[in-house]
Design a protein around this motif. Structure first.
Motif, PDB file in Angstrom:
ATOM      1  N   LEU A  51      20.679  17.147  86.960  1.00 56.00           N
ATOM      2  CA  LEU A  51      19.496  16.441  87.453  1.00 56.00           C
ATOM      3  C   LEU A  51      18.285  17.167  86.902  1.00 56.00           C
ATOM      4  CD1 LEU A  51      20.309  15.763  91.228  1.00 56.00           C
ATOM      5  CD2 LEU A  51      20.356  14.136  89.356  1.00 56.00           C
ATOM      6  N   LEU A  52      17.463  16.475  86.116  1.00 55.59           N
ATOM      7  CA  LEU A  52      16.432  17.143  85.318  1.00 55.59           C
ATOM      8  C   LEU A  52      15.068  16.485  85.515  1.00 55.59           C
ATOM      9  CD1 LEU A  52      15.782  19.216  83.051  1.00 55.59           C
ATOM     10  CD2 LEU A  52      16.518  17.480  81.403  1.00 55.59           C
ATOM     11  N   ASP A  53      14.145  17.232  86.104  1.00 52.75           N
ATOM     12  CA  ASP A  53      12.785  16.717  86.301  1.00 52.75           C
ATOM     13  C   ASP A  53      12.062  16.612  84.958  1.00 52.75           C
ATOM     14  OD1 ASP A  53      10.569  15.848  87.773  1.00 52.75           O
ATOM     15  OD2 ASP A  53       9.720  17.868  87.795  1.00 52.75           O
ATOM     16  N   VAL A  54      11.197  15.609  84.829  1.00 56.23           N
ATOM     17  CA  VAL A  54      10.448  15.426  83.581  1.00 56.23           C
ATOM     18  C   VAL A  54       9.362  16.489  83.440  1.00 56.23           C
ATOM     19  CG1 VAL A  54       8.843  13.900  82.366  1.00 56.23           C
ATOM     20  CG2 VAL A  54      10.915  12.962  83.407  1.00 56.23           C
ATOM     21  N   MET A  55       8.583  16.715  84.505  1.00 51.48           N
ATOM     22  CA  MET A  55       7.437  17.622  84.438  1.00 51.48           C
ATOM     23  C   MET A  55       7.873  19.026  84.847  1.00 51.48           C
ATOM     24  SD  MET A  55       5.143  15.536  83.415  1.00 51.48           S
ATOM     25  CE  MET A  55       3.620  16.438  83.651  1.00 51.48           C
ATOM     26  N   LEU A  56       8.088  19.891  83.824  1.00 50.22           N
ATOM     27  CA  LEU A  56       8.542  21.254  84.073  1.00 50.22           C
ATOM     28  C   LEU A  56       7.660  22.257  83.351  1.00 50.22           C
ATOM     29  CD1 LEU A  56      12.399  20.837  83.521  1.00 50.22           C
ATOM     30  CD2 LEU A  56      11.275  21.267  85.716  1.00 50.22           C
ATOM     31  N   PRO A  57       7.538  23.485  83.879  1.00 53.02           N
ATOM     32  CA  PRO A  57       6.855  24.545  83.128  1.00 53.02           C
ATOM     33  C   PRO A  57       7.686  24.967  81.911  1.00 53.02           C
ATOM     34  CG  PRO A  57       7.072  25.091  85.488  1.00 53.02           C
ATOM     35  CD  PRO A  57       7.952  23.907  85.224  1.00 53.02           C
ATOM     36  N   ILE A  76      23.160  13.425  82.090  1.00 59.83           N
ATOM     37  CA  ILE A  76      21.836  13.898  82.519  1.00 59.83           C
ATOM     38  C   ILE A  76      21.087  12.761  83.195  1.00 59.83           C
ATOM     39  CG2 ILE A  76      19.594  14.780  81.761  1.00 59.83           C
ATOM     40  CD1 ILE A  76      21.017  16.129  79.415  1.00 59.83           C
ATOM     41  N   VAL A  77      20.595  13.019  84.411  1.00 59.68           N
ATOM     42  CA  VAL A  77      19.752  12.066  85.128  1.00 59.68           C
ATOM     43  C   VAL A  77      18.349  12.652  85.206  1.00 59.68           C
ATOM     44  CG1 VAL A  77      19.322  10.886  87.316  1.00 59.68           C
ATOM     45  CG2 VAL A  77      21.663  11.126  86.473  1.00 59.68           C
ATOM     46  N   MET A  78      17.370  11.926  84.667  1.00 62.55           N
ATOM     47  CA  MET A  78      15.986  12.390  84.675  1.00 62.55           C
ATOM     48  C   MET A  78      15.327  12.024  86.009  1.00 62.55           C
ATOM     49  SD  MET A  78      15.799  13.646  81.578  1.00 62.55           S
ATOM     50  CE  MET A  78      14.043  13.999  81.424  1.00 62.55           C
ATOM     51  N   LEU A  79      14.538  12.962  86.546  1.00 66.76           N
ATOM     52  CA  LEU A  79      13.734  12.725  87.737  1.00 66.76           C
ATOM     53  C   LEU A  79      12.284  12.608  87.308  1.00 66.76           C
ATOM     54  CD1 LEU A  79      15.315  15.444  90.075  1.00 66.76           C
ATOM     55  CD2 LEU A  79      15.958  13.030  89.884  1.00 66.76           C
ATOM     56  N   THR A  80      11.656  11.464  87.541  1.00 64.64           N
ATOM     57  CA  THR A  80      10.274  11.272  87.101  1.00 64.64           C
ATOM     58  C   THR A  80       9.385  10.882  88.278  1.00 64.64           C
ATOM     59  OG1 THR A  80       8.803   9.930  85.735  1.00 64.64           O
ATOM     60  CG2 THR A  80      10.886   8.925  86.357  1.00 64.64           C
ATOM     61  N   GLU A  93      15.915   7.669  75.391  1.00 60.43           N
ATOM     62  CA  GLU A  93      15.957   7.905  73.946  1.00 60.43           C
ATOM     63  C   GLU A  93      16.297   9.356  73.625  1.00 60.43           C
ATOM     64  OE1 GLU A  93      12.290   6.590  72.264  1.00 60.43           O
ATOM     65  OE2 GLU A  93      12.918   4.489  72.178  1.00 60.43           O
ATOM     66  N   TYR A  94      15.901  10.269  74.495  1.00 64.14           N
ATOM     67  CA  TYR A  94      16.211  11.680  74.256  1.00 64.14           C
ATOM     68  C   TYR A  94      17.644  12.040  74.643  1.00 64.14           C
ATOM     69  CZ  TYR A  94      11.483  13.197  73.021  1.00 64.14           C
ATOM     70  OH  TYR A  94      10.286  13.396  72.383  1.00 64.14           O
ATOM     71  N   GLY A  95      18.363  11.077  75.196  1.00 70.67           N
ATOM     72  CA  GLY A  95      19.771  11.328  75.499  1.00 70.67           C
ATOM     73  C   GLY A  95      20.118  11.336  76.964  1.00 70.67           C
ATOM     74  N   ALA A  96      19.161  10.974  77.834  1.00 70.16           N
ATOM     75  CA  ALA A  96      19.472  10.898  79.265  1.00 70.16           C
ATOM     76  C   ALA A  96      20.380   9.704  79.535  1.00 70.16           C
ATOM     77  CB  ALA A  96      18.186  10.780  80.072  1.00 70.16           C
ATOM     78  N   ASP A  97      21.172   9.833  80.602  1.00 75.56           N
ATOM     79  CA  ASP A  97      22.089   8.750  80.965  1.00 75.56           C
ATOM     80  C   ASP A  97      21.485   7.812  82.000  1.00 75.56           C
ATOM     81  OD1 ASP A  97      24.954   9.574  79.762  1.00 75.56           O
ATOM     82  OD2 ASP A  97      23.859  11.361  80.355  1.00 75.56           O
ATOM     83  N   ASP A  98      20.515   8.308  82.771  1.00 71.93           N
ATOM     84  CA  ASP A  98      19.915   7.489  83.815  1.00 71.93           C
ATOM     85  C   ASP A  98      18.622   8.159  84.255  1.00 71.93           C
ATOM     86  OD1 ASP A  98      19.556   5.475  85.636  1.00 71.93           O
ATOM     87  OD2 ASP A  98      21.490   5.750  86.654  1.00 71.93           O
ATOM     88  N   TYR A  99      17.864   7.510  85.132  1.00 70.32           N
ATOM     89  CA  TYR A  99      16.644   8.094  85.660  1.00 70.32           C
ATOM     90  C   TYR A  99      16.482   7.673  87.113  1.00 70.32           C
ATOM     91  CZ  TYR A  99      14.988   3.380  84.810  1.00 70.32           C
ATOM     92  OH  TYR A  99      14.879   2.016  84.803  1.00 70.32           O
ATOM     93  N   ILE A 100      15.792   8.505  87.883  1.00 68.28           N
ATOM     94  CA  ILE A 100      15.460   8.196  89.270  1.00 68.28           C
ATOM     95  C   ILE A 100      13.984   8.506  89.457  1.00 68.28           C
ATOM     96  CG2 ILE A 100      15.829   8.836  91.680  1.00 68.28           C
ATOM     97  CD1 ILE A 100      18.720   9.531  90.954  1.00 68.28           C
ATOM     98  N   THR A 101      13.275   7.580  90.085  1.00 68.68           N
ATOM     99  CA  THR A 101      11.832   7.735  90.265  1.00 68.68           C
ATOM    100  C   THR A 101      11.527   8.376  91.613  1.00 68.68           C
ATOM    101  OG1 THR A 101      11.447   5.760  88.928  1.00 68.68           O
ATOM    102  CG2 THR A 101       9.642   6.501  90.303  1.00 68.68           C
ATOM    103  N   ILE A 113      24.665   9.675  91.260  1.00 72.26           N
ATOM    104  CA  ILE A 113      25.470  10.770  90.700  1.00 72.26           C
ATOM    105  C   ILE A 113      26.948  10.406  90.714  1.00 72.26           C
ATOM    106  CG2 ILE A 113      26.313  13.117  91.162  1.00 72.26           C
ATOM    107  CD1 ILE A 113      23.497  13.838  92.060  1.00 72.26           C
ATOM    108  N   LYS A 114      27.419   9.922  91.851  1.00 72.23           N
ATOM    109  CA  LYS A 114      28.841   9.606  91.983  1.00 72.23           C
ATOM    110  C   LYS A 114      29.244   8.463  91.059  1.00 72.23           C
ATOM    111  CE  LYS A 114      29.216  11.385  96.687  1.00 72.23           C
ATOM    112  NZ  LYS A 114      29.344  11.054  98.127  1.00 72.23           N
ATOM    113  N   ALA A 115      28.350   7.475  90.897  1.00 72.34           N
ATOM    114  CA  ALA A 115      28.659   6.350  90.009  1.00 72.34           C
ATOM    115  C   ALA A 115      28.800   6.818  88.567  1.00 72.34           C
ATOM    116  CB  ALA A 115      27.563   5.283  90.117  1.00 72.34           C
ATOM    117  N   ILE A 116      27.892   7.695  88.123  1.00 69.36           N
ATOM    118  CA  ILE A 116      27.952   8.193  86.745  1.00 69.36           C
ATOM    119  C   ILE A 116      29.176   9.082  86.551  1.00 69.36           C
ATOM    120  CG2 ILE A 116      26.789   9.684  85.061  1.00 69.36           C
ATOM    121  CD1 ILE A 116      24.140   8.616  86.099  1.00 69.36           C
TER     122      ILE A 116
END
Length: 228
Positions: A51-57, A76-80, A93-101, A113-116
């Motif tokens: 689980l990977l947030d978009v806005m990171l230091p 990889i699921v992006m958190l935005t 496009e960068y290779g994430a499999d899904d995203y959650i807002t 997560i379980k579905a993926i």
């Protein structure tokens, strides 16, 4: 041990909440709070999900995702937090499999997560079911009855394929000419062991770069043949 998840977000309360909820479901959770730390975790550990947030230091989530994709296919699921379409498109496009807002419901996160993981598990099972044998650049597709060297198809006859399959399934075991003849051609075959020698010679001409100095199918003088 359950599935292992890496959670990456610089908001520690969010990380704490996700970690607690996933651990309640029996998952093992590692946490990172910036892009560089996330990349180190991903390089040094095996995960079932990130689980990977978009806005990171230090490195953005997009940069981390892109670099992880150079060495791993972990989902990889992006958190935005923005919820903008461009963020979602960039993540995929960068290779994430899904995203959650954000803000998100933790139940939605766990369901996603379980579905993926189920989908990824099925793909791995399908790959296993598509039976292959591989060794040093050579690959046999047992269901399709095809042979490849460095992904280039080698046209083998049915008997050449069967000889190679038997030897590859039993590496370093020496098969006498009689044993090969009986196993591949059958005990009632009217020919003699010279049939085996002819097929081995033709097989080497197709799979060996230098047939007189074989890399794959070797001769044990006075005994028979084996795959090294």
């Amino acid at each position: 041990m359950g599935n292992r998840v890496l959670v990456v977000d610089d908001e520690k309360l969010i990380v704490k909440g996700i970690r607690f909820s996933l651990e309640q479901d029996g998952m093992e959770v590692d946490c990172a709070y910036d892009g560089e730390e996330a990349l180190e975790y991903a390089k040094n550990n095996q995960y079932d999900m990130i689980l990977l947030d978009v806005m990171l230091p230090k490195l953005s989530g997009f940069e981390v995702c892109q670099q992880i994709r150079e060495f791993s296919n972990t989902p990889i699921v992006m958190l935005t937090a923005k919820g903008e379409d461009m963020d979602k498109i960039l993540g995929l496009e960068y290779g994430a499999d899904d995203y959650i807002t954000k803000p998100f419901n933790i139940l939605e996160v766990k369901a996603r997560i379980k579905a993926i993981m189920r989908r990824t598990g099925r793909k791995n099972e399908e790959k296993t079911a598509a039976r292959t044998i591989e060794s040093r650049g050579m690959r046999l597709d047992l269901d399709g009855r095809r042979a490849y060297i460095n992904d280039k198809e080698i046209n083998l006859t049915a008997k050449e394929f069967e000889v190679l399959e038997l030897l590859m399934k039993n590496p370093n075991i020496v098969y006498s000419r009689e044993k090969l003849l009986n196993t591949v051609w059958g005990s009632d075959y009217p020919g003699d062991v010279r049939t085996v020698d002819v097929h081995i010679r033709r097989l080497r001409e197709k799979i060996e770069e230098t047939p007189s100095e074989p890399v794959y199918v070797h001769t044990k003088w006075g005994v028979g043949y084996y795959f090294a």
